[in-house]
Design a protein around this motif. Structure first.
Motif, PDB file in Angstrom:
ATOM      1  N   UNK A 172      57.695  50.024  64.812  1.00 47.05           N
ATOM      2  CA  UNK A 172      58.569  50.921  65.882  1.00 47.05           C
ATOM      3  C   UNK A 172      57.822  51.400  67.021  1.00 47.05           C
ATOM      4  N   UNK A 173      56.528  51.971  66.613  1.00 43.10           N
ATOM      5  CA  UNK A 173      55.907  52.472  67.782  1.00 43.10           C
ATOM      6  C   UNK A 173      55.510  51.323  68.822  1.00 43.10           C
ATOM      7  N   UNK A 174      54.883  50.324  68.121  1.00 40.09           N
ATOM      8  CA  UNK A 174      54.680  49.218  68.939  1.00 40.09           C
ATOM      9  C   UNK A 174      55.615  48.776  69.754  1.00 40.09           C
ATOM     10  N   UNK A 175      56.833  48.433  69.399  1.00 36.10           N
ATOM     11  CA  UNK A 175      57.965  48.098  70.162  1.00 36.10           C
ATOM     12  C   UNK A 175      58.856  48.987  70.857  1.00 36.10           C
ATOM     13  N   UNK A 176      58.481  50.253  70.664  1.00 37.31           N
ATOM     14  CA  UNK A 176      59.078  51.273  71.649  1.00 37.31           C
ATOM     15  C   UNK A 176      58.102  51.235  72.891  1.00 37.31           C
ATOM     16  N   UNK A 177      56.846  50.962  72.716  1.00 35.46           N
ATOM     17  CA  UNK A 177      56.085  50.931  73.900  1.00 35.46           C
ATOM     18  C   UNK A 177      56.256  49.790  74.881  1.00 35.46           C
ATOM     19  N   UNK A 178      56.251  48.563  74.152  1.00 27.93           N
ATOM     20  CA  UNK A 178      56.352  47.475  74.886  1.00 27.93           C
ATOM     21  C   UNK A 178      57.154  47.373  75.774  1.00 27.93           C
ATOM     22  N   UNK A 179      58.458  47.654  75.637  1.00 26.72           N
ATOM     23  CA  UNK A 179      59.453  47.386  76.884  1.00 26.72           C
ATOM     24  C   UNK A 179      59.401  48.289  78.123  1.00 26.72           C
ATOM     25  N   UNK A 180      58.663  49.518  77.753  1.00 29.14           N
ATOM     26  CA  UNK A 180      58.263  50.323  78.936  1.00 29.14           C
ATOM     27  C   UNK A 180      56.987  49.746  79.677  1.00 29.14           C
ATOM     28  N   UNK A 181      56.075  49.280  78.865  1.00 25.76           N
ATOM     29  CA  UNK A 181      54.864  48.336  79.390  1.00 25.76           C
ATOM     30  C   UNK A 181      55.257  47.238  80.156  1.00 25.76           C
ATOM     31  N   UNK A 218      47.026  61.194  54.825  1.00 26.42           N
ATOM     32  CA  UNK A 218      48.101  60.220  54.652  1.00 26.42           C
ATOM     33  C   UNK A 218      47.707  59.090  55.556  1.00 26.42           C
ATOM     34  N   UNK A 219      47.327  57.867  54.995  1.00 25.01           N
ATOM     35  CA  UNK A 219      46.909  56.767  55.768  1.00 25.01           C
ATOM     36  C   UNK A 219      48.052  56.019  56.702  1.00 25.01           C
ATOM     37  N   UNK A 220      49.389  56.198  56.018  1.00 28.39           N
ATOM     38  CA  UNK A 220      50.163  55.621  56.778  1.00 28.39           C
ATOM     39  C   UNK A 220      50.417  56.470  58.071  1.00 28.39           C
ATOM     40  N   UNK A 221      50.532  57.764  58.227  1.00 30.61           N
ATOM     41  CA  UNK A 221      50.802  58.612  59.183  1.00 30.61           C
ATOM     42  C   UNK A 221      49.432  58.597  60.029  1.00 30.61           C
ATOM     43  N   UNK A 222      48.400  58.463  59.560  1.00 32.51           N
ATOM     44  CA  UNK A 222      47.041  58.037  60.348  1.00 32.51           C
ATOM     45  C   UNK A 222      47.381  56.801  61.269  1.00 32.51           C
ATOM     46  N   UNK A 223      47.709  55.869  60.661  1.00 32.08           N
ATOM     47  CA  UNK A 223      47.780  54.591  61.331  1.00 32.08           C
ATOM     48  C   UNK A 223      48.727  54.733  62.363  1.00 32.08           C
ATOM     49  N   UNK A 224      49.976  55.295  62.132  1.00 32.09           N
ATOM     50  CA  UNK A 224      50.943  55.438  63.151  1.00 32.09           C
ATOM     51  C   UNK A 224      50.455  56.150  64.301  1.00 32.09           C
ATOM     52  N   UNK A 225      49.492  57.224  64.341  1.00 28.28           N
ATOM     53  CA  UNK A 225      49.165  58.007  65.306  1.00 28.28           C
ATOM     54  C   UNK A 225      48.028  57.215  66.219  1.00 28.28           C
ATOM     55  N   UNK A 230      46.848  54.016  71.096  1.00 30.97           N
ATOM     56  CA  UNK A 230      46.300  52.644  71.894  1.00 30.97           C
ATOM     57  C   UNK A 230      47.434  52.416  72.929  1.00 30.97           C
ATOM     58  N   UNK A 231      48.842  52.281  72.866  1.00 31.91           N
ATOM     59  CA  UNK A 231      49.859  52.037  73.524  1.00 31.91           C
ATOM     60  C   UNK A 231      49.922  53.069  74.527  1.00 31.91           C
ATOM     61  N   UNK A 233      47.385  54.847  75.805  1.00 34.70           N
ATOM     62  CA  UNK A 233      46.534  54.700  76.684  1.00 34.70           C
ATOM     63  C   UNK A 233      46.710  53.472  77.835  1.00 34.70           C
ATOM     64  N   UNK A 234      47.354  52.229  77.191  1.00 34.28           N
ATOM     65  CA  UNK A 234      47.810  51.403  78.174  1.00 34.28           C
ATOM     66  C   UNK A 234      48.943  51.826  79.225  1.00 34.28           C
ATOM     67  N   UNK A 235      49.747  52.751  78.736  1.00 42.11           N
ATOM     68  CA  UNK A 235      50.678  53.567  79.742  1.00 42.11           C
ATOM     69  C   UNK A 235      50.046  54.314  80.843  1.00 42.11           C
ATOM     70  N   UNK A 236      48.973  54.944  80.285  1.00 40.33           N
ATOM     71  CA  UNK A 236      48.042  55.583  81.218  1.00 40.33           C
ATOM     72  C   UNK A 236      47.254  54.764  82.261  1.00 40.33           C
ATOM     73  N   UNK A 237      46.833  53.599  81.739  1.00 43.52           N
ATOM     74  CA  UNK A 237      46.123  52.834  82.736  1.00 43.52           C
ATOM     75  C   UNK A 237      47.167  52.164  83.715  1.00 43.52           C
ATOM     76  N   UNK A 238      48.423  51.936  83.257  1.00 47.56           N
ATOM     77  CA  UNK A 238      49.211  51.250  84.424  1.00 47.56           C
ATOM     78  C   UNK A 238      49.686  52.808  85.241  1.00 47.56           C
TER      79      UNK A 238
END
Length: 302
Positions: A172-181, A218-225, A230-231, A233-238
């Motif tokens: 969800x985090x991945x696909x939530x940022x990709x349309x904006x990017x 919690x590894x799941x929460x950590x992986x989400x953050x 990363x995403x 940071x991509x928006x910040x670069x744009x």
């Protein structure tokens, strides 16, 4: 110094104990034991967590103000905000149901509320054409009902289902940022995207990686953050690359009297635009023209 720190007013000592616990308060504050690494890390995590919660309560306010002042949501992706809001809501519910400290997830609650308002504003301010503004009320009603139904479903789901949903926040985090990017890249502009919100999210993800590892583990929460970092940071670069640029508009040259196939034109109901091309007539030779009397003359050929 310990004579002072051990006799602080009750409201200060109670506040300190409520934040970092009795053990760390006694070690760090009363005994001034700055060599207690575990309590130092825990106290730093608590301080960062509270700071993130306070910052999260106002993080999207500049974005809201940009939309309201411009009366436009140009440059903001509706699918991106819908998915991001859902991810925030799942993380909030998952953390609350597992009795995590509020300082480790509190900003997600405020971001969920702010994102919901922004999503409704994106629907309220259509940006493409007048045709899209005809069903705004129905779209707002559907979005409101869907939001309420999602909140109720997350509240009643068992913990096992919430664990699966929390794992689903990674895509969800991945696909939530990709349309904006993607939208920023195509338009060569970030539109009404708030720089303050993006920079704050980058800083918040960095701090959350530390607080989650220190207090929750919690590894799941950590992986989400980590993925969100990363995403963002991509928006910040744009934002840096497209700063001050207006949205790119493609213009195509067409022949006179012809309409480009890609050109979109809105017309009133039951009306259409008709292009009439008048072919210019060649001049008529003088010897073929009629005289004022109506007789035609021709050159005599011997």
């Amino acid at each position: 110094m310990t004579a002072i720190t051990q006799n602080l007013p009750w409201f200060i000592s109670d506040l300190g104990v409520s934040i970092i616990g009795q053990k760390c308060y006694t070690s760090l504050v009363e005994n001034l034991n700055i060599g207690d690494v575990d309590c130092l890390k825990y106290s730093l995590s608590k301080g960062l967590g509270l700071g993130i919660v306070v910052g999260g309560s106002i993080m999207k306010v500049p974005q809201l103000m940009l939309i309201l002042n411009a009366r436009s949501a140009r440059g903001l992706s509706l699918p991106a905000y819908v998915l991001e809001t859902l991810a925030y809501a799942i993380t909030t519910t998952y953390s609350f149901r597992n009795n995590f400290p509020f300082s480790t997830y509190g900003e997600n609650l405020f971001l969920t509320l702010q994102n919901t308002i922004i999503t409704l504003l994106i629907i309220y301010y259509p940006t493409a054409s007048p045709r899209k503004s005809q069903n705004v009320s129905s779209h707002l009603t559907i979005a409101t009902v869907a939001t309420a139904a999602s909140a109720l479903a997350l509240y009643v789901f068992p913990k096992e289902v919430l664990s699966v949903l929390q794992l689903a926040t990674l895509p969800l985090s991945l696909f939530s940022k990709l349309p904006q990017i993607r939208q920023n890249s195509r338009a060569q502009s970030t539109g009404q995207l708030s720089a303050f919100a993006v920079v704050s999210q980058i800083a918040g993800c960095l701090a959350r990686l530390f607080t989650t590892a220190t207090e929750v583990g919690d590894l799941i929460v950590t992986a989400g953050f980590a993925l969100a970092l990363v995403l963002n940071i991509v928006l910040g670069a744009q934002l840096w690359m497209y700063w001050g640029k207006e949205e790119k508009v493609d213009f195509e040259m067409t022949h006179i009297g012809a309409v480009s196939e890609k050109q979109e034109q809105w017309v009133p109901e039951r009306q259409s635009r008709v292009d009439v091309v008048v072919t210019p007539k060649s001049p008529v030779p003088r010897h073929m023209t009629a005289s004022p009397s109506g007789r035609k003359w021709a050159r005599k050929v011997d």
